[in-house]
Design an enzyme around this catalytic site. Structure first.
Site, PDB file in Angstrom:
ATOM      1  N   ASP A   1       0.821  -1.205   0.000  1.00 42.23           N
ATOM      2  CA  ASP A   1       0.000   0.000   0.000  1.00 42.23           C
ATOM      3  C   ASP A   1       0.860   1.262   0.000  1.00 42.23           C
ATOM      4  O   ASP A   1       2.053   1.228   0.324  1.00 42.23           O
ATOM      5  CB  ASP A   1      -0.924   0.000   1.227  1.00 42.23           C
TER       6      ASP A   1
ATOM      7  N   ASP B   1     -10.311   1.662  -3.338  1.00 44.93           N
ATOM      8  CA  ASP B   1     -10.804   1.396  -1.983  1.00 44.93           C
ATOM      9  C   ASP B   1     -12.321   1.318  -1.955  1.00 44.93           C
ATOM     10  O   ASP B   1     -12.900   0.842  -0.978  1.00 44.93           O
ATOM     11  CB  ASP B   1     -10.335   2.493  -1.022  1.00 44.93           C
TER      12      ASP B   1
END
Length: 752
Positions: free
Chosen positions: A479, A549
């Protein structure tokens, strides 16, 4: 595939699908002649570069030839200030402060195959016959600098890649202020420009605009390719559709600051440039040193946007994604993030994993919160040591127990980041990116490690390698939750601070390269707050990316549709999540959530312990269905049918190579009163005279039943019949109700 006329100094790259032609002009620089559908080769194409009688104020480099001006010439790699006033491909600052350059043709080399780019991701070949490469060398005598333009044309594909290399062969440094990977002068500007734009949780929405006089551009200055813009643009004929018309697509294999622009001049010439963004960029090119630009992938299609996408997908699956996972099915995963967030312990994780295993899950992924003292997003990034409060037996024990269930084990990392409240920050406060005597900004309560420093990359590699070996990881989610601010490195000289952004991403690539080389069986999934770094540079190392997301199925229609313009669907992380959705509070059926997620890598982002028995039955059948058809999903050609950006319905399909199998997804976002009767969906890319058995997926049953057989021509010209929609009165036999409807059909050619 590459033909050279040494007399006229013309170069013709062609493979039956595309032609690219350029030549040497009378001033020794390169002029562009043609890019488009393949042309029959002939002795000379020089007539494609006419020289016009200039207007009274046109500047010209030859006193005795006012008709020759760079302002009115289509060029191959232009500079600025010697009669061309458009934005250039190259800008160098010489030791005398001037920025004028004059790169003249010297020589060329042709070789079979394709060489890798030093320190940068790029497309590749496994056999020399898969491509041919042309390198044209130019020389500026005054500054003793060599410019090498590389062109690779792939066999049997409408694809050409380009990159640029600059070498200082003199005794004085040269400052590189602008060095683009691609410049292309097109003879007209009657195009529409297609781009992929958005923001966090709504990435890569399709935007179109008509080219106008002036500059239109997409770019990023965030230190990442970004959620806001993607390093891609396409130019389409105004009448082009998904299935017809001419399209030229351009994609930069790079993950940091970029510029992709089209400048339309006063003669309606459209100049396309793409490469590292020149704002705040300056590279100190010392004597005997070389600077290499990233690669641009150019795709030509005369079959509309779907044709362009098919070429990108095919190239990236076979010649960009590499290693163990390049041609393998990806495991169906269960990620604990939306199930637990930071609130978990070993027992809770094992219970979730065990329930997932009974449903058919193959990989359990432990997301954020397993390290340091990470109870929220304010601490512990950089402290890649297990939190014994949550996992008292350590990661090794947890991973072993997960594997004993028959599952693979994966972990979340954010390697480039550090929290202010962390042991790493206390030990190495000098390792963060910060400008001297300036207060650093925060994003998600975190700072960024300086990956331009070798010791930082070495440290993070050591920590990640240790955990990979201890836990026998088979998956890593990498990430990056914030963009770069206060860009500055204390390890670089003052004169080199313009190199920072590029050196940073080279450090990221270096870590990826070391990890993927040392642990080739680990599946990496790139992530940057979701889809903030979904680009071909990342795909080279991580064969899939967390698309967004936003896991809401309705929003994912737009996100996945837009992403598919360039990137293959087996690179898109797509999960079924809980309802109401955590990003939009929308409640779509479990069936619709699955019907969207099938068209990607597929997995789950929820707590299976909270599912009802009926929901568990649906999930089991969803996983069974995906496993049965995932090779078709991974290898087939993805075709867009109805755009979510143009109406209330979305549709797409996947067809295998011989057109004997297809998988179709249909989605209707909002119900309408008294809908039309006899609704159908026209399909594409089938064999007209072949009969197909059409099976409608029913995830509440173990096996779906074939509804009917239709010939391909009927399916493409009239369409596959859709299920009966509720109209306010037909309660007894309506099969589709309410908002967020969806259906998935499987087509199989019948042997008759």
């Amino acid at each position: 595939m590459i033909q050279v006329n040494n007399d006229s100094k013309e170069f013709h790259l062609s493979n039956g699908h595309v032609s690219y032609i350029f030549h040497v002009m009378k001033n020794g620089q390169l002029g562009h002649l043609y890019y488009g559908k393949a042309l029959t080769h002939k002795k000379s194409f020089s007539h494609m570069q006419p020289y016009h009688v200039p207007t009274p104020n046109t500047a010209h480099p030859f006193a005795d030839d006012p008709a020759f001006s760079l302002e009115t010439s289509n060029q191959e790699y232009p500079s600025f200030g010697t009669t061309d006033f458009r934005e250039p491909a190259i800008s160098l600052e010489n030791r005398d402060g001037s920025t004028i350059s004059d790169f003249n043709y010297q020589s060329y080399e042709i070789y079979s195959g394709k060489k890798p780019l030093q320190g940068l991701p790029s497309t590749y070949v496994t056999k020399e016959e898969e491509a041919q490469t042309l390198v044209v060398t130019l020389w500026d005598e005054k500054i003793q600098t060599e410019l090498r333009l590389s062109y690779t044309i792939f066999t049997g594909k409408p694809v050409i890649t380009r990159s640029t290399e600059l070498e200082n062969k003199g005794k004085e440094k040269v400052d590189v202020k602008r060095l683009m990977s691609l410049s292309l002068d097109l003879p007209e500007s009657n195009y529409e420009m297609v781009q992929l734009s958005g923001a966090w949780s709504r990435e890569r929405h399709v935007k179109k605009r008509k080219l106008e006089s002036g500059i239109q551009a997409v770019s990023s200055l965030r230190g990442a390719s970004s959620h806001a813009q993607n390093p891609f643009l396409a130019l389409t004929d105004p009448s082009a559709t998904e299935v017809s018309g001419e399209v030229m697509g351009f994609n930069l294999v790079y993950s940091s600051n970029f510029l992709a622009q089209v400048e339309v001049d006063h003669y309606d010439v459209a100049r396309v440039t793409m490469g590292i963004h020149p704002f705040n960029f300056k590279w100190e090119l010392k004597p005997k040193s070389v600077f290499q630009t990233p690669e641009v992938v150019m795709v030509y299609s005369d079959r509309g946007l779907n044709g362009m996408s098919a070429a990108f997908h095919d190239l990236y699956r076979k010649h960009l994604i590499k290693g163990y996972w390049q041609d393998r099915d990806r495991p169906v995963m269960l990620n604990n993030w939306e199930a637990t967030y930071f609130d978990f312990n070993e027992t809770k994780l094992l219970d979730i994993a065990q329930e997932g295993q009974t449903l058919g899950i193959e990989l359990f992924v432990l997301d954020d919160g397993w390290f340091g003292r990470r109870d929220d997003d304010t601490s512990s990034l950089g402290d890649w040591f297990v939190d014994k409060r949550k996992l008292p037996n350590g990661l090794h024990s947890l991973a072993q127990k997960i594997r004993e269930m028959g599952l693979e084990f994966g972990l979340w990392f954010e390697p480039e980041m550090v929290s202010k409240e962390s042991e790493l920050m206390k030990t190495h406060p000098d390792w963060i990116i910060q400008t001297p005597e300036r207060v650093p900004s925060y994003g998600r309560n975190q700072l960024i490690l300086d990956f331009s420093r070798e010791e930082v990359v070495d440290y993070i590699f050591e920590r990640m390698a240790s955990i990979i070996e201890d836990t026998k990881l088979t998956y890593i989610k990498w990430d990056m939750n914030r963009n770069i601010t206060e860009a500055y490195s204390s390890s670089l000289a003052i004169s080199q601070q313009g190199e920072f952004y590029h050196r940073y991403i080279l450090g990221v690539y270096k870590l990826y390269d070391r990890l993927t080389s040392a642990y080739p069986h680990v599946l990496f999934e790139s992530c940057a707050g979701g889809g903030g770094r979904f680009d071909p540079g990342m795909l080279y190392y991580a064969p899939q990316a967390w698309t967004s997301d936003d896991t809401d199925a309705v929003e994912r229609l737009k996100i996945q549709y837009g992403t598919s313009l360039v990137y293959p669907i087996n690179s898109m992380g797509s999960h079924v999540s809980a309802a109401p959705n955590h990003q939009t509070s929308r409640s779509a059926s479990l069936t619709t959530r699955g019907n969207v997620a099938y068209f990607g890598t597929f997995g789950y982002e929820l707590d299976p312990l909270q599912l009802s028995e009926e929901e568990k039955k649906i999930v089991k059948n969803q996983i069974r269905f995906f496993k049965e058809y995932r090779q078709l999903i991974r290898k087939g050609e993805f075709i867009r049918i109805k755009s979510p950006f143009e109406g209330n319905e979305t549709a797409w399909m996947i067809v295998n190579e011989d057109r004997s199998e297809a998988l179709v997804g249909y989605y209707k976002v909002l119900a309408i009163p008294n809908p039309p009767k006899n609704q159908t969906l026209r399909l594409s890319h089938l064999k007209e005279s072949t009969s197909y058995a059409v099976t409608a997926l029913n995830v509440t049953e173990e096996k779906a039943v074939a509804e009917e057989s239709y010939f391909g021509d009927e399916l493409m010209n009239r369409g596959v019949p859709l299920k009966t929609e509720f109209n306010g009165a037909n309660h007894a036999f309506a099969e589709r109700h309410g908002d967020f409807q969806s259906d998935v059909f499987y087509l199989k050619a019948e042997n008759k």
